[in-house]
Write a protein that holds these residues in place. Sequence first.
Motif, short mmCIF file in Angstrom:
data_model
loop_
_atom_site.label_atom_id
_atom_site.label_comp_id
_atom_site.label_asym_id
_atom_site.label_seq_id
_atom_site.Cartn_x
_atom_site.Cartn_y
_atom_site.Cartn_z
N THR A 1 -0.43 13.24 -5.54
CA THR A 1 -0.65 11.85 -5.15
C THR A 1 -1.87 11.28 -5.86
O THR A 1 -1.82 10.17 -6.41
CB THR A 1 -0.82 11.74 -3.62
N MET A 2 -2.95 12.03 -5.88
CA MET A 2 -4.17 11.53 -6.53
C MET A 2 -3.96 11.37 -8.04
O MET A 2 -4.45 10.42 -8.64
CB MET A 2 -5.35 12.44 -6.21
N MET A 3 -3.18 12.28 -8.64
CA MET A 3 -2.87 12.14 -10.07
C MET A 3 -2.06 10.86 -10.31
O MET A 3 -2.27 10.16 -11.29
CB MET A 3 -2.09 13.35 -10.59
N MET A 4 -1.13 10.56 -9.40
CA MET A 4 -0.29 9.37 -9.56
C MET A 4 -1.11 8.08 -9.39
O MET A 4 -0.85 7.09 -10.06
CB MET A 4 0.87 9.38 -8.56
N VAL A 5 -2.11 8.12 -8.53
CA VAL A 5 -3.01 6.95 -8.37
C VAL A 5 -3.70 6.67 -9.70
O VAL A 5 -3.79 5.52 -10.13
CB VAL A 5 -4.02 7.19 -7.24
N LEU A 6 -4.18 7.72 -10.34
CA LEU A 6 -4.87 7.55 -11.62
C LEU A 6 -3.92 7.19 -12.76
O LEU A 6 -4.21 6.32 -13.57
CB LEU A 6 -5.63 8.83 -11.98
N LYS A 7 -2.77 7.84 -12.80
CA LYS A 7 -1.85 7.66 -13.93
C LYS A 7 -0.99 6.39 -13.82
O LYS A 7 -0.79 5.69 -14.80
CB LYS A 7 -0.93 8.89 -14.03
N HIS A 8 -0.49 6.11 -12.62
CA HIS A 8 0.46 5.01 -12.45
C HIS A 8 -0.11 3.83 -11.66
O HIS A 8 0.59 2.84 -11.46
CB HIS A 8 1.73 5.51 -11.76
N HIS A 9 -1.32 3.97 -11.16
CA HIS A 9 -1.97 2.91 -10.39
C HIS A 9 -1.20 2.56 -9.12
O HIS A 9 -1.20 1.40 -8.70
CB HIS A 9 -2.23 1.67 -11.26
N VAL A 10 -0.52 3.55 -8.54
CA VAL A 10 0.10 3.36 -7.24
C VAL A 10 -1.01 3.38 -6.18
O VAL A 10 -2.16 3.71 -6.48
CB VAL A 10 1.14 4.46 -6.93
N HIS A 11 -0.66 3.05 -4.97
CA HIS A 11 -1.60 3.10 -3.85
C HIS A 11 -1.26 4.33 -3.02
O HIS A 11 -0.12 4.81 -3.06
CB HIS A 11 -1.48 1.83 -3.02
N ALA A 12 -2.21 4.82 -2.24
CA ALA A 12 -1.94 6.05 -1.50
C ALA A 12 -2.75 6.14 -0.22
O ALA A 12 -3.82 5.55 -0.08
CB ALA A 12 -2.25 7.26 -2.38
N LEU A 13 -2.19 6.91 0.70
CA LEU A 13 -2.86 7.34 1.93
C LEU A 13 -2.57 8.82 2.10
O LEU A 13 -1.46 9.27 1.81
CB LEU A 13 -2.32 6.58 3.15
N ILE A 14 -3.55 9.54 2.56
CA ILE A 14 -3.38 10.98 2.79
C ILE A 14 -3.68 11.27 4.24
O ILE A 14 -4.69 10.81 4.78
CB ILE A 14 -4.29 11.79 1.85
N GLY A 15 -2.78 12.01 4.89
CA GLY A 15 -2.90 12.32 6.30
C GLY A 15 -1.89 11.52 7.11
O GLY A 15 -2.19 10.98 8.16
N CYS A 16 -0.68 11.44 6.63
CA CYS A 16 0.36 10.59 7.23
C CYS A 16 0.85 11.16 8.57
O CYS A 16 1.07 12.35 8.71
CB CYS A 16 1.52 10.48 6.25
N ASN A 17 1.01 10.26 9.54
CA ASN A 17 1.65 10.62 10.80
C ASN A 17 2.69 9.57 11.15
O ASN A 17 2.79 8.53 10.50
CB ASN A 17 0.62 10.83 11.92
N LEU A 18 3.49 9.83 12.17
CA LEU A 18 4.61 8.95 12.50
C LEU A 18 4.16 7.55 12.94
O LEU A 18 4.74 6.56 12.48
CB LEU A 18 5.52 9.59 13.55
N PRO A 19 3.13 7.39 13.79
CA PRO A 19 2.70 6.03 14.14
C PRO A 19 2.31 5.22 12.90
O PRO A 19 2.64 4.03 12.78
CB PRO A 19 1.51 6.24 15.06
N MET A 20 1.63 5.85 11.98
CA MET A 20 1.22 5.20 10.74
C MET A 20 2.44 4.78 9.93
O MET A 20 2.52 3.64 9.44
CB MET A 20 0.34 6.17 9.94
N LEU A 21 3.42 5.66 9.79
CA LEU A 21 4.60 5.35 9.00
C LEU A 21 5.41 4.22 9.63
O LEU A 21 5.86 3.32 8.94
CB LEU A 21 5.48 6.60 8.84
N ILE A 22 5.58 4.25 10.93
CA ILE A 22 6.33 3.18 11.61
C ILE A 22 5.65 1.84 11.38
O ILE A 22 6.31 0.83 11.12
CB ILE A 22 6.44 3.50 13.11
N ASP A 23 4.33 1.83 11.45
CA ASP A 23 3.57 0.60 11.21
C ASP A 23 3.80 0.10 9.78
O ASP A 23 4.06 -1.08 9.56
CB ASP A 23 2.08 0.87 11.46
N VAL A 24 3.70 1.00 8.82
CA VAL A 24 3.88 0.63 7.41
C VAL A 24 5.29 0.07 7.20
O VAL A 24 5.46 -0.99 6.58
CB VAL A 24 3.63 1.84 6.48
N LEU A 25 6.29 0.75 7.70
CA LEU A 25 7.66 0.31 7.49
C LEU A 25 7.95 -1.01 8.20
O LEU A 25 8.72 -1.83 7.71
CB LEU A 25 8.65 1.39 7.93
N SER A 26 7.32 -1.22 9.33
CA SER A 26 7.54 -2.45 10.11
C SER A 26 6.88 -3.67 9.48
O SER A 26 7.35 -4.79 9.68
CB SER A 26 7.00 -2.28 11.53
#
Length: 136
Positions: free
Chosen positions: A76-101
């Motif tokens: 993930t960190m390599m992809m942030v540097l190489k492709h300029h994507v955004h990232a979060l580390i430490g994902c849990n279900l409440p966080m994912l539901i919030d993101v998808l919503s």
Amino acid sequence: MVNVILVSHGSYAAGLRDAAEMILGEQENLDALGVFPGDTLDVFTAKVENSINKFNDPDNTLIMADFLGGTPSNTTMMMVLKHHVHALIGCNLPMLIDVLSMRTELGVDDLKREALVIGRNGIRDPEEVLVGEGRG
């Protein structure tokens, strides 16, 4: 809509996706990728890069990794540097539901900030919750 790629050790990412879709319904622009015994860093990196390229919009892509340390977060960190994507580390279900919503309403930076708050607040001690409701 913000594209979301879940990455994890084993099938955790797929399990998060399945649980989120059970609650929210089928989701578009959502990939779940796991690293499994025998996968090399190169193999897993290629999986993640294929997913990023499939969405074809790195600036509007959020990678969510299981925890800091190991192949998923390192990739993930390599992809942030190489492709300029955004990232979060430490994902849990409440966080994912919030993101998808909220991924159709918020830009990726605001979405990340919101997800961090929800992810942290999603960790609760049931005894404290019960006491707060007058049950303790």
